[in-house]
Design a protein around this motif. Structure first.
Motif, PDB file in Angstrom:
ATOM      1  N   VAL A 136     100.392  16.883  31.902  1.00 26.36           N
ATOM      2  CA  VAL A 136     100.592  18.325  31.741  1.00 26.36           C
ATOM      3  C   VAL A 136     101.923  18.553  31.044  1.00 26.36           C
ATOM      4  N   VAL A 137     101.943  19.526  30.152  1.00 30.53           N
ATOM      5  CA  VAL A 137     103.166  19.972  29.498  1.00 30.53           C
ATOM      6  C   VAL A 137     103.114  21.488  29.408  1.00 30.53           C
ATOM      7  N   GLY A 138     104.251  22.128  29.557  1.00 32.46           N
ATOM      8  CA  GLY A 138     104.223  23.581  29.462  1.00 32.46           C
ATOM      9  C   GLY A 138     105.599  24.198  29.556  1.00 32.46           C
ATOM     10  N   LEU A 139     105.588  25.518  29.575  1.00 30.63           N
ATOM     11  CA  LEU A 139     106.807  26.306  29.646  1.00 30.63           C
ATOM     12  C   LEU A 139     106.960  26.841  31.058  1.00 30.63           C
ATOM     13  N   HIS A 140     108.161  26.746  31.602  1.00 34.19           N
ATOM     14  CA  HIS A 140     108.387  27.254  32.951  1.00 34.19           C
ATOM     15  C   HIS A 140     108.255  28.771  32.987  1.00 34.19           C
ATOM     16  N   LYS A 141     108.810  29.443  32.025  1.00 31.98           N
ATOM     17  CA  LYS A 141     108.690  30.886  31.836  1.00 31.98           C
ATOM     18  C   LYS A 141     109.364  31.198  30.512  1.00 31.98           C
ATOM     19  N   ILE A 142     109.171  32.407  30.040  1.00 31.65           N
ATOM     20  CA  ILE A 142     109.817  32.812  28.791  1.00 31.65           C
ATOM     21  C   ILE A 142     110.764  33.966  29.086  1.00 31.65           C
ATOM     22  N   THR A 147     106.151  12.531  23.857  1.00 34.61           N
ATOM     23  CA  THR A 147     106.992  12.929  22.734  1.00 34.61           C
ATOM     24  C   THR A 147     106.197  13.800  21.773  1.00 34.61           C
ATOM     25  N   GLU A 148     104.982  13.389  21.452  1.00 39.34           N
ATOM     26  CA  GLU A 148     104.145  14.171  20.538  1.00 39.34           C
ATOM     27  C   GLU A 148     103.734  15.505  21.158  1.00 39.34           C
ATOM     28  N   SER A 149     103.462  15.516  22.440  1.00 38.08           N
ATOM     29  CA  SER A 149     103.086  16.762  23.108  1.00 38.08           C
ATOM     30  C   SER A 149     104.249  17.744  23.122  1.00 38.08           C
ATOM     31  N   CYS A 150     105.440  17.253  23.426  1.00 38.76           N
ATOM     32  CA  CYS A 150     106.612  18.133  23.410  1.00 38.76           C
ATOM     33  C   CYS A 150     106.907  18.641  22.005  1.00 38.76           C
TER      34      CYS A 150
END
Length: 186
Positions: A80-86, A110-113
């Motif tokens: 899983v990869v994602g943003l904590h909040k914006i 690395t590619e996902s980020c």
């Protein structure tokens, strides 16, 4: 739903409730390794816990407050990869990530980020991205360093991790640090 193709073997897709069993199995299979650095692992004891997490991330996405995407490698959920909040007023966010044990060492994170950074800078028009990582988590530290983030400092006692506090390094990347095409898909 949101899908972002990284290459022929890997893509990012929003997690959906139908993925709860896969997510739980991936977590459970990697539980000991994940537990070393992630405080939520002990709270994921059932498929229902994974489904609750997915539902909360879909709410996050619908509120325009970031997202959590499954990393799909050769058709299998790998992490899983994602943003904590914006923080829209400051055009900033932070990235969080984890991979199942058997998917590590393939360059997937690395590619996902890189894909998430592209999306943040070129689609969301954000200005700043942070990654917070425990100071002794060498595998996670390698990601922002490979991607050109600047180590900006250390927060002492940043997180309670089961039986002790751990310090976090803060890595930052701002749009001015790179050309707008540095993270675009080729």
């Amino acid at each position: 739903m949101f899908t972002y193709t990284i290459n022929k073997d890997c893509e990012l897709k929003l997690l959906e409730p139908r993925h709860a069993e896969r997510l739980f199995l991936l977590t459970d299979q990697s539980r000991e390794k994940l537990r070393e650095w992630l405080s939520w692992v002990d709270f994921t004891q059932t498929v229902s816990n994974s489904e609750d997490f997915i539902n909360s991330t879909l709410k996050q996405f619908s509120n325009n407050d970031g997202f959590q995407a499954g990393i799909w490698y050769k058709g299998e959920l790998a992490g899983v990869v994602g943003l904590h909040k914006i923080d829209w007023s400051n055009k900033s966010t932070s990235i969080g990530y984890w991979l199942g044990e058997r998917y590590q060492g393939k360059g997937l994170m690395t590619e996902s980020c890189k894909a998430v950074i592209d999306y943040c800078f070129n689609e969301l028009n954000l200005y700043r991205i942070e990654i917070h990582v425990a100071t002794e988590n060498m595998k996670s530290i390698a990601i922002p360093e490979k991607l050109g983030f600047q180590k900006e400092g250390c927060i002492r006692g940043a997180e309670w991790l089961y039986d002790k506090y751990v310090d976090h390094y803060i890595y930052g990347l701002i749009r001015d640090d790179c050309h707008s095409t540095d993270f675009r898909r080729s």
